[in-house]
Write a protein that holds these residues in place. Structure first.
Motif, mmCIF file in Angstrom:
data_model
loop_
_atom_site.group_PDB
_atom_site.id
_atom_site.type_symbol
_atom_site.label_atom_id
_atom_site.label_comp_id
_atom_site.label_asym_id
_atom_site.label_seq_id
_atom_site.Cartn_x
_atom_site.Cartn_y
_atom_site.Cartn_z
ATOM 1 N N VAL A 83 5.321 -9.064 6.657
ATOM 2 C CA VAL A 83 5.809 -7.924 7.431
ATOM 3 C C VAL A 83 5.778 -8.333 8.897
ATOM 4 C CG1 VAL A 83 5.394 -5.540 8.104
ATOM 5 C CG2 VAL A 83 4.944 -6.264 5.751
ATOM 6 N N VAL A 84 6.896 -8.187 9.574
ATOM 7 C CA VAL A 84 6.987 -8.487 11.005
ATOM 8 C C VAL A 84 7.012 -7.142 11.724
ATOM 9 C CG1 VAL A 84 8.384 -9.516 12.825
ATOM 10 C CG2 VAL A 84 8.195 -10.650 10.604
ATOM 11 N N ARG A 85 5.931 -6.863 12.430
ATOM 12 C CA ARG A 85 5.737 -5.510 12.920
ATOM 13 C C ARG A 85 4.793 -5.544 14.113
ATOM 14 N NH1 ARG A 85 2.117 -1.341 10.385
ATOM 15 N NH2 ARG A 85 3.070 0.704 10.713
ATOM 16 N N ALA A 86 4.717 -4.465 14.855
ATOM 17 C CA ALA A 86 3.661 -4.305 15.847
ATOM 18 C C ALA A 86 2.652 -3.290 15.313
ATOM 19 C CB ALA A 86 4.249 -3.846 17.183
ATOM 20 N N ASP A 87 1.514 -3.192 15.968
ATOM 21 C CA ASP A 87 0.468 -2.270 15.549
ATOM 22 C C ASP A 87 0.892 -0.850 15.928
ATOM 23 O OD1 ASP A 87 -1.759 -0.731 15.132
ATOM 24 O OD2 ASP A 87 -3.160 -2.079 16.133
ATOM 25 N N ASN A 88 1.444 -0.116 14.970
ATOM 26 C CA ASN A 88 1.984 1.211 15.261
ATOM 27 C C ASN A 88 0.907 2.245 15.566
ATOM 28 O OD1 ASN A 88 5.230 1.842 14.418
ATOM 29 N ND2 ASN A 88 4.416 -0.198 14.052
ATOM 30 N N LYS A 89 -0.307 2.023 15.071
ATOM 31 C CA LYS A 89 -1.396 2.926 15.453
ATOM 32 C C LYS A 89 -1.694 2.790 16.938
ATOM 33 C CE LYS A 89 -3.562 3.515 10.949
ATOM 34 N NZ LYS A 89 -4.780 3.393 10.131
ATOM 35 N N ALA A 90 -1.556 1.569 17.444
ATOM 36 C CA ALA A 90 -1.766 1.353 18.884
ATOM 37 C C ALA A 90 -0.718 2.102 19.708
ATOM 38 C CB ALA A 90 -1.724 -0.136 19.204
ATOM 39 N N TYR A 91 0.506 2.251 19.148
ATOM 40 C CA TYR A 91 1.544 3.029 19.850
ATOM 41 C C TYR A 91 1.039 4.444 20.112
ATOM 42 C CZ TYR A 91 5.178 -0.358 18.264
ATOM 43 O OH TYR A 91 5.946 -1.463 18.018
ATOM 44 N N GLY A 92 0.543 5.072 19.027
ATOM 45 C CA GLY A 92 0.076 6.446 19.150
ATOM 46 C C GLY A 92 -1.103 6.574 20.091
ATOM 47 N N THR A 93 -2.013 5.616 20.030
ATOM 48 C CA THR A 93 -3.193 5.650 20.895
ATOM 49 C C THR A 93 -2.807 5.470 22.363
ATOM 50 O OG1 THR A 93 -4.578 4.799 19.107
ATOM 51 C CG2 THR A 93 -5.433 4.590 21.346
ATOM 52 N N LYS A 94 -1.903 4.516 22.628
ATOM 53 C CA LYS A 94 -1.460 4.294 24.018
ATOM 54 C C LYS A 94 -0.771 5.533 24.577
ATOM 55 C CE LYS A 94 -0.795 -0.719 23.579
ATOM 56 N NZ LYS A 94 0.203 -1.827 23.523
ATOM 57 N N ALA A 95 0.055 6.178 23.754
ATOM 58 C CA ALA A 95 0.752 7.385 24.195
ATOM 59 C C ALA A 95 -0.233 8.504 24.481
ATOM 60 C CB ALA A 95 1.756 7.820 23.138
ATOM 61 N N CYS A 96 -1.227 8.661 23.606
ATOM 62 C CA CYS A 96 -2.261 9.684 23.786
ATOM 63 C C CYS A 96 -3.037 9.457 25.081
ATOM 64 C CB CYS A 96 -3.205 9.660 22.592
ATOM 65 S SG CYS A 96 -4.835 10.365 22.896
ATOM 66 N N GLU A 97 -3.473 8.231 25.298
ATOM 67 C CA GLU A 97 -4.289 7.944 26.483
ATOM 68 C C GLU A 97 -3.487 8.165 27.760
ATOM 69 O OE1 GLU A 97 -7.300 4.676 24.418
ATOM 70 O OE2 GLU A 97 -5.580 3.987 25.591
ATOM 71 N N LEU A 135 2.976 -8.203 16.173
ATOM 72 C CA LEU A 135 3.464 -8.720 17.444
ATOM 73 C C LEU A 135 3.049 -7.809 18.602
ATOM 74 C CD1 LEU A 135 7.044 -9.680 16.225
ATOM 75 C CD2 LEU A 135 5.126 -11.223 16.597
ATOM 76 N N PRO A 136 2.943 -8.350 19.809
ATOM 77 C CA PRO A 136 2.515 -7.541 20.952
ATOM 78 C C PRO A 136 3.580 -6.528 21.365
ATOM 79 C CG PRO A 136 3.100 -9.764 21.667
ATOM 80 C CD PRO A 136 3.134 -9.770 20.171
ATOM 81 N N ALA A 137 3.111 -5.332 21.805
ATOM 82 C CA ALA A 137 4.010 -4.268 22.244
ATOM 83 C C ALA A 137 3.391 -3.593 23.473
ATOM 84 C CB ALA A 137 4.238 -3.260 21.121
#
Length: 335
Positions: free
Chosen positions: A126-140, A314-316
């Protein structure tokens, strides 16, 4: 889990060893694009032939499943019948593709899944970024901008998708833990712009004091969100008391322009260029019988182990007015 540091001089070998999968060396790569109604996915589709040329991948004519899992199944069958040795796909419904993955495994045809992680069924990578990190970054980001108080709307993607679930759950959990004084209104848009507009408009009518919006996908949510905010007289600069803080996901040029104009405040740059590059890199590796192990790579990512395969995360990066002009961001390289 044994962590094996990536080695090799190519700059693209990620904890790799040769010859483990039993597939024939080389061969045609079949690829299905998931949709054509998203600026993010249209950018990804433009990168694919470019990366295929750079990596010397024998790429078949791509198909497009138009956000329809039945079309994805039919397109995959057609690609296999035309001689595909590896399949690259991006299933939008990550539960409904399991039987197709089982059929491909039975035929010894490896699968690379881009951006989305199938719930079941074997995947080579799977080629992907850490989607949980997306939500956390948006929240913070929103939590700090609102000073830990107020109301925000989360325009979620489809919860049939692992991406929608990961982003939503991480955002919600972060708000609950770090910013309990903020009320979150969850709106399941199914990745549809028209639904996002309707839901946001209704929430603003019911709660005119909403001060934040988290969009799961700028490619489909940006234009309708801006239209609603403009109609409500809320599309104003960040220093205006009426400003609604908006953070997005994707990293498309349109989001960067909106950040520069002060219309939205941040986005997470989902790497469309790297998705295309490493999808084809792993597809070629699969055809050649290369295997990989969990651990850090030499392209600033980490391969993790899944119940049904491996995932290269991958980094996002988060993009704000402070770094929106960084030319290393793919959204600034799109012509």
């Amino acid at each position: 889990m044994t962590i094996i540091t990536a080695c090799g001089s190519t700059g693209d070998d990620a904890a790799a060893t040769g010859g483990g999968s039993g597939t024939a060396s080389g061969g045609k790569v079949g690829i299905d694009f998931p949709r054509a109604d998203s600026d993010f996915w249209n950018s990804y589709s433009k990168y694919v032939p470019q990366m295929a040329g750079e990596l010397k991948v024998e790429l078949m004519n791509p198909t497009n499943s138009q956000n329809d899992v039945a079309k994805l199944v039919a397109n995959t069958q057609a690609l296999v019948s035309q001689g595909a040795k590896v399949i690259v796909m991006a299933p939008q419904d990550t539960g409904a593709i399991a039987s197709t993955l089982q059929q491909l495994e039975n035929k010894k045809i490896p699968v690379v899944s881009v951006d989305t992680r199938p719930d079941k069924g074997k995947v080579y990578m799977v080629v992907r970024a850490d989607n949980k990190a997306y939500g956390t970054k948006a929240c913070e980001f929103l939590g700090e901008k609102l000073g830990g108080k107020g109301k925000v709307v989360q325009l979620m993607g489809a919860l049939s998708s692992i991406n929608g679930r990961d982003r939503a759950e991480a955002f919600r959990e972060c708000m609950k833990t770090k910013f309990p004084g903020i009320t979150v209104f969850d709106e399941p848009t199914e990745w549809e712009g028209s639904k996002a507009a309707s839901m946001l408009q209704t929430r603003l009518e019911q709660n005119p004091d909403i001060k934040g919006v988290y969009m799961h996908a700028g490619g489909v949510h940006l234009a309708p969100t801006l239209q609603v905010l403009k109609a409500k007289g809320l599309l104003v600069q960040p220093d205006d008391p009426k400003h609604v803080f908006v953070v997005s996901n994707d990293g498309i040029p349109q989001e960067f322009d909106a950040i520069r104009k002060g219309e939205i405040d941040a986005t997470v740059s989902q790497p469309a260029d790297l998705y295309a590059k490493y999808a084809l890199f792993y597809a070629k590796a699969a055809a050649e019988g290369t295997t990989f192990q969990p651990g850090p790579t030499d392209h600033d990512s980490t391969i993790i182990s899944l119940p049904n395969g491996l995932e290269d995360q991958l980094p996002a990066p988060l993009v704000t007015k402070d770094n929106v002009d960084d030319q290393n961001l793919w959204g600034n390289q799109v012509k």
